[in-house]
Enzyme design. Structure first.
Site, PDB file in Angstrom:
ATOM      1  N   LYS A  22       0.845  -1.217   0.000  1.00  0.00           N
ATOM      2  CA  LYS A  22       0.000   0.000   0.000  1.00  0.00           C
ATOM      3  C   LYS A  22       0.873   1.257   0.000  1.00  0.00           C
ATOM      4  O   LYS A  22       0.622   2.192  -0.765  1.00  0.00           O
ATOM      5  CB  LYS A  22      -0.888  -0.004   1.248  1.00  0.00           C
ATOM      6  CG  LYS A  22      -1.485   1.345   1.576  1.00  0.00           C
ATOM      7  CD  LYS A  22      -2.209   1.380   2.904  1.00  0.00           C
ATOM      8  CE  LYS A  22      -1.357   1.608   4.129  1.00  0.00           C
ATOM      9  NZ  LYS A  22      -1.120   2.962   4.580  1.00  0.00           N
ATOM     10  N   ASN A  23       1.910   1.259   0.851  1.00  0.00           N
ATOM     11  CA  ASN A  23       2.687   2.493   0.999  1.00  0.00           C
ATOM     12  C   ASN A  23       3.652   2.739  -0.153  1.00  0.00           C
ATOM     13  O   ASN A  23       4.319   3.764  -0.212  1.00  0.00           O
ATOM     14  CB  ASN A  23       3.427   2.502   2.343  1.00  0.00           C
ATOM     15  CG  ASN A  23       2.451   2.719   3.492  1.00  0.00           C
ATOM     16  OD1 ASN A  23       1.286   3.050   3.286  1.00  0.00           O
ATOM     17  ND2 ASN A  23       2.931   2.518   4.716  1.00  0.00           N
ATOM     18  N   ARG A  92      -4.242  10.567   5.168  1.00  0.00           N
ATOM     19  CA  ARG A  92      -3.233  11.623   5.242  1.00  0.00           C
ATOM     20  C   ARG A  92      -2.285  11.575   4.054  1.00  0.00           C
ATOM     21  O   ARG A  92      -1.726  12.593   3.658  1.00  0.00           O
ATOM     22  CB  ARG A  92      -2.445  11.481   6.529  1.00  0.00           C
ATOM     23  CG  ARG A  92      -3.317  11.348   7.742  1.00  0.00           C
ATOM     24  CD  ARG A  92      -2.495  11.120   8.959  1.00  0.00           C
ATOM     25  NE  ARG A  92      -1.595  12.253   9.156  1.00  0.00           N
ATOM     26  CZ  ARG A  92      -1.963  13.387   9.696  1.00  0.00           C
ATOM     27  NH1 ARG A  92      -3.189  13.555  10.111  1.00  0.00           N
ATOM     28  NH2 ARG A  92      -1.117  14.392   9.826  1.00  0.00           N
ATOM     29  N   CYS A 116      -4.158  12.849  14.168  1.00  0.00           N
ATOM     30  CA  CYS A 116      -4.555  11.488  13.817  1.00  0.00           C
ATOM     31  C   CYS A 116      -4.341  10.576  15.007  1.00  0.00           C
ATOM     32  O   CYS A 116      -3.740  10.984  15.996  1.00  0.00           O
ATOM     33  CB  CYS A 116      -3.840  11.052  12.542  1.00  0.00           C
ATOM     34  SG  CYS A 116      -2.649   9.773  12.654  1.00  0.00           S
ATOM     35  N   ARG A 121       1.552  14.331  13.297  1.00  0.00           N
ATOM     36  CA  ARG A 121       1.807  14.118  11.876  1.00  0.00           C
ATOM     37  C   ARG A 121       1.616  15.363  10.996  1.00  0.00           C
ATOM     38  O   ARG A 121       0.793  15.363  10.067  1.00  0.00           O
ATOM     39  CB  ARG A 121       0.967  12.954  11.349  1.00  0.00           C
ATOM     40  CG  ARG A 121       1.169  11.692  12.151  1.00  0.00           C
ATOM     41  CD  ARG A 121       0.462  10.523  11.572  1.00  0.00           C
ATOM     42  NE  ARG A 121       1.092  10.041  10.359  1.00  0.00           N
ATOM     43  CZ  ARG A 121       0.560   9.102   9.589  1.00  0.00           C
ATOM     44  NH1 ARG A 121      -0.606   8.589   9.906  1.00  0.00           N
ATOM     45  NH2 ARG A 121       1.190   8.692   8.505  1.00  0.00           N
ATOM     46  N   ASP A 306       5.398   0.482  11.908  1.00  0.00           N
ATOM     47  CA  ASP A 306       4.163  -0.162  11.439  1.00  0.00           C
ATOM     48  C   ASP A 306       4.060  -1.629  11.864  1.00  0.00           C
ATOM     49  O   ASP A 306       3.056  -2.284  11.588  1.00  0.00           O
ATOM     50  CB  ASP A 306       4.050  -0.056   9.909  1.00  0.00           C
ATOM     51  CG  ASP A 306       3.758   1.371   9.463  1.00  0.00           C
ATOM     52  OD1 ASP A 306       3.348   2.180  10.311  1.00  0.00           O
ATOM     53  OD2 ASP A 306       3.946   1.673   8.275  1.00  0.00           O
ATOM     54  N   ILE A 328       9.010   6.878  16.598  1.00  0.00           N
ATOM     55  CA  ILE A 328       8.583   7.626  15.409  1.00  0.00           C
ATOM     56  C   ILE A 328       7.315   8.461  15.679  1.00  0.00           C
ATOM     57  O   ILE A 328       7.246   9.635  15.315  1.00  0.00           O
ATOM     58  CB  ILE A 328       8.319   6.670  14.211  1.00  0.00           C
ATOM     59  CG1 ILE A 328       9.519   5.742  13.963  1.00  0.00           C
ATOM     60  CG2 ILE A 328       7.974   7.461  12.947  1.00  0.00           C
ATOM     61  CD1 ILE A 328      10.787   6.392  13.501  1.00  0.00           C
ATOM     62  N   ARG A 398      -8.278  -0.286   5.434  1.00  0.00           N
ATOM     63  CA  ARG A 398      -7.501   0.763   4.771  1.00  0.00           C
ATOM     64  C   ARG A 398      -6.216   0.193   4.185  1.00  0.00           C
ATOM     65  O   ARG A 398      -5.703   0.742   3.205  1.00  0.00           O
ATOM     66  CB  ARG A 398      -7.117   1.840   5.782  1.00  0.00           C
ATOM     67  CG  ARG A 398      -8.240   2.771   6.161  1.00  0.00           C
ATOM     68  CD  ARG A 398      -7.702   3.896   7.007  1.00  0.00           C
ATOM     69  NE  ARG A 398      -6.425   4.348   6.470  1.00  0.00           N
ATOM     70  CZ  ARG A 398      -5.445   4.861   7.191  1.00  0.00           C
ATOM     71  NH1 ARG A 398      -5.573   4.979   8.487  1.00  0.00           N
ATOM     72  NH2 ARG A 398      -4.325   5.248   6.620  1.00  0.00           N
TER      73      ARG A 398
HETATM   74  N1  EPU Z   1       6.961  14.619  10.550  1.00  0.00           N
HETATM   75  C1  EPU Z   1       7.029  15.945  10.812  1.00  0.00           C
HETATM   76  N2  EPU Z   1       6.833  16.826   9.767  1.00  0.00           N
HETATM   77  C2  EPU Z   1       6.585  16.404   8.504  1.00  0.00           C
HETATM   78  C3  EPU Z   1       6.526  15.034   8.234  1.00  0.00           C
HETATM   79  C4  EPU Z   1       6.710  14.156   9.291  1.00  0.00           C
HETATM   80  O1  EPU Z   1       7.250  16.376  11.947  1.00  0.00           O
HETATM   81  O2  EPU Z   1       6.414  17.245   7.606  1.00  0.00           O
HETATM   82  C5  EPU Z   1       7.155  13.658  11.642  1.00  0.00           C
HETATM   83  C6  EPU Z   1       5.910  12.809  11.891  1.00  0.00           C
HETATM   84  O3  EPU Z   1       4.977  13.460  12.719  1.00  0.00           O
HETATM   85  C7  EPU Z   1       6.489  11.550  12.508  1.00  0.00           C
HETATM   86  C8  EPU Z   1       7.850  11.432  11.803  1.00  0.00           C
HETATM   87  O4  EPU Z   1       8.136  12.722  11.258  1.00  0.00           O
HETATM   88  O5  EPU Z   1       6.688  11.755  13.888  1.00  0.00           O
HETATM   89  C9  EPU Z   1       7.906  10.417  10.688  1.00  0.00           C
HETATM   90  O6  EPU Z   1       6.772  10.573   9.856  1.00  0.00           O
HETATM   91  P1  EPU Z   1       6.784  10.242   8.307  1.00  0.00           P
HETATM   92  O7  EPU Z   1       6.599  11.506   7.555  1.00  0.00           O
HETATM   93  O8  EPU Z   1       7.958   9.405   7.962  1.00  0.00           O
HETATM   94  O9  EPU Z   1       5.453   9.389   8.188  1.00  0.00           O
HETATM   95  P2  EPU Z   1       4.503   9.410   6.920  1.00  0.00           P
HETATM   96  O10 EPU Z   1       5.306   9.617   5.719  1.00  0.00           O
HETATM   97  O11 EPU Z   1       3.351  10.298   7.187  1.00  0.00           O
HETATM   98  C10 EPU Z   1       4.699   6.871   6.351  1.00  0.00           C
HETATM   99  C11 EPU Z   1       3.760   5.722   6.224  1.00  0.00           C
HETATM  100  C12 EPU Z   1       3.258   5.343   7.606  1.00  0.00           C
HETATM  101  C13 EPU Z   1       4.471   4.960   8.461  1.00  0.00           C
HETATM  102  C14 EPU Z   1       5.473   6.127   8.508  1.00  0.00           C
HETATM  103  C15 EPU Z   1       6.740   5.801   9.240  1.00  0.00           C
HETATM  104  C16 EPU Z   1       2.799   6.040   4.047  1.00  0.00           C
HETATM  105  C17 EPU Z   1       1.626   6.386   3.232  1.00  0.00           C
HETATM  106  N3  EPU Z   1       2.654   6.111   5.367  1.00  0.00           N
HETATM  107  O12 EPU Z   1       3.961   7.919   6.941  1.00  0.00           O
HETATM  108  O13 EPU Z   1       2.405   4.211   7.443  1.00  0.00           O
HETATM  109  O14 EPU Z   1       4.062   4.670   9.774  1.00  0.00           O
HETATM  110  O15 EPU Z   1       5.812   6.499   7.160  1.00  0.00           O
HETATM  111  O16 EPU Z   1       7.366   4.709   8.677  1.00  0.00           O
HETATM  112  O17 EPU Z   1       3.838   5.704   3.519  1.00  0.00           O
HETATM  113  C18 EPU Z   1       0.643   2.791   7.973  1.00  0.00           C
HETATM  114  O18 EPU Z   1       0.796   2.247   6.865  1.00  0.00           O
HETATM  115  O19 EPU Z   1      -0.084   2.289   8.885  1.00  0.00           O
HETATM  116  C19 EPU Z   1       1.336   4.037   8.269  1.00  0.00           C
HETATM  117  C20 EPU Z   1       0.959   4.858   9.253  1.00  0.00           C
END
Ligand code: EPU
Length: 420
Positions: A22-23, A92, A116, A121, A306, A328, A398
């Site tokens: 999915k990701n 998101r 969330c 996030r 995850d 994280i 999801r």
């Molecule tokens: N963060 C910030 N600012 C930003 C972006 C992120 O402070 O602009 C922080 C977040 O709040 C978090 C950390 O950085 O504390 C890491 O977040 P990241 O941006 O890496 O997460 P994401 O890209 O929103 C993806 C996956 C998540 C997975 C995380 C971490 C997708 C669509 N989602 O989320 O997947 O947990 O990386 O590996 O790729 C899931 O599939 O259940 C899921 C939540």
């Protein structure tokens, strides 16, 4: 809202097949906005987030044709480069369209995601990066508007912290920017490398994807391509833990074991036997006694956040005390509170879950709070005595394709109760 009714206590046996990630599929679909030519994506999992992303692409003006697990996406003209609140609030990852839309259309309007279930996030790092590429960012009425009428310009983009979708968003923006972009402190997740592989097939020039420094030389236009999405390492990891928690004997087919190095190591240390039978297949069996092993989540190649909830479920069945640290996200222990209701012995202290085991779990009515929490409750239910009813399984829908059918195929007694 559908629920699952699970009768626990049956060791899983048989084969579990892994779907596409999915990701990885989500950013790949967003990448299709970068070209007017059709892009064909194979091994797309049929899960709700993918359907949401499809709706979003269609709203922007793309035509999407589905054939089995293949999507053909043609973003000929993008009349509405927008991601409305109605879609962003349910997913998101909608913010993944920001980079490609500004790069292709010179403007994008995307709703800001709110809080969330697992943490704040924010998307500030996506916005800062786009600002570095020359986009003007304006926030109003809960939306972010990014404009770059003259196009984006390559730049140095150092991320303050590692962000997976932030890296993907910026990578998609940079491929059409003028000149060179260097993304540093970039995410090294296999999903980032998979996106880079697709973009390269579309004509982009990218070096270093999968490492923390990614160099992109912008090109004027991208073209159509065909790509197969990688296996879902989180689904595969969930299945490994399902086999381990039920003390079953399961073969997980169609996965990439190298993407699971950290969780496999932890599980082996905990006494689970995991062997690669043929390339892309892992067999999980009880080795000896299951013992507690601490784990801390980290960015890839570390132990994935995850898989933290599922590992917590596994540790309730292990001998001793395990300390599970979540680094994280700031609020990712909701599942533990539900597991307490099933008889687990877990104490939450700030970012740590302290699990004492083994405890006999007993079936109870529990509520799924987010995608991976739901999966962990399914695992707990599979080993619990008696019947567990998991409410709000729309969370699991999801991101897990037909999970109840797959588990049932390996002997689990699981049933979906459809709500009216
Ligand atoms: N963060 C910030 N600012 C930003 C972006 C992120 O402070 O602009 C922080 C977040 O709040 C978090 C950390 O950085 O504390 C890491 O977040 P990241 O941006 O890496 O997460 P994401 O890209 O929103 C993806 C996956 C998540 C997975 C995380 C971490 C997708 C669509 N989602 O989320 O997947 O947990 O990386 O590996 O790729 C899931 O599939 O259940 C899921 C939540």
């Amino acid at each position: 809202m559908d629920s699952f009714v699970i009768q626990g206590g049956v060791p899983l046996e048989g084969v579990l097949r892994v779907s596409g990630a999915k990701n990885s599929a989500l950013p790949a679909m967003a990448a299709c906005l970068l070209t007017a030519e059709p892009v064909t994506l194979h091994r797309i999992p049929s899960v709700r987030d993918i359907h949401t992303m499809r709706q979003l692409l269609e709203l922007c003006g793309a035509a999407v044709v589905e054939n089995g697990d293949t999507l053909r996406i043609e973003a000929g003209e993008l009349a509405t480069p927008e991601a409305p609140y109605e879609l962003v609030k349910t997913m998101r990852a909608s913010s993944l369209v920001l980079g490609p839309l500004v790069a292709r259309c010179g403007r994008a309007r995307v709703s800001l995601p709110g809080g969330c279930a697992i943490g704040a996030r924010p998307i500030n790092l996506h916005l800062a990066g786009l600002g570095q590429l020359g986009a003007r960012i304006h926030q109003t009425h809960g939306y972010v508007e990014a404009t770059a009428p003259q196009g984006l310009r390559g730049a140095m983009v150092p991320f303050d912290r590692i962000t997976v979708t932030g890296t993907e968003d910026l990578l998609m923006a940079a491929v059409l920017a003028e000149g060179e972009t260097v993304l540093s402190n970039a995410a090294r997740e296999p999903e980032v490398a998979d996106l880079a592989a697709l973009l390269t097939k579309m004509g982009a020039s990218i070096d270093g994807a999968g490492t923390s420094t990614i160099r992109v030389r912008g090109v004027q236009r991208l073209h159509g391509a065909e790509h197969t999405i990688i296996a879902d390492r989180i689904e595969a990891g969930t299945f490994l833990m399902a086999g381990a928690i039920t003390r079953g004997d399961v073969e997980i087919r169609g996965c990439v074991p190298e993407h699971l190095t950290a969780p496999i190591l932890k599980m082996r240390q905990a006494g689970v036997e995991i062997t690669e039978t043929v390339p892309g297949s892992l067999r999980v069996r009880p080795g000896g006694k299951l013992v507690s092993v601490d784990a801390a989540t980290e960015e890839y190649p570390g132990f994935a956040t995850d898989l933290q909830a599922q590992y917590t479920a596994l540790m309730t069945q292990a001998q001793g005390i395990s300390i599970i640290t979540e680094t994280i996200f700031e609020n990712r222990f909701m599942h533990a509170l539900e597991m307490l209701r099933m008889g687990a012995n877990i104490r939450i202290e700030a970012r740590q879950a302290i699990v004492a085991g083994p405890t006999e779990l007993s079936g109870a009515a529990v509520i799924a709070s987010d995608l991976r929490a739901s999966a962990s409750l399914v695992l707990a239910a599979l080993v619990a005595r008696g019947e567990t009813v998991i409410d709000r399984v729309y969370h699991i829908d999801r991101g897990y394709e037909k999970i109840e059918e797959k588990l049932e195929g390996a002997g689990a007694r699981i049933q979906r109760i459809k709500s009216e």
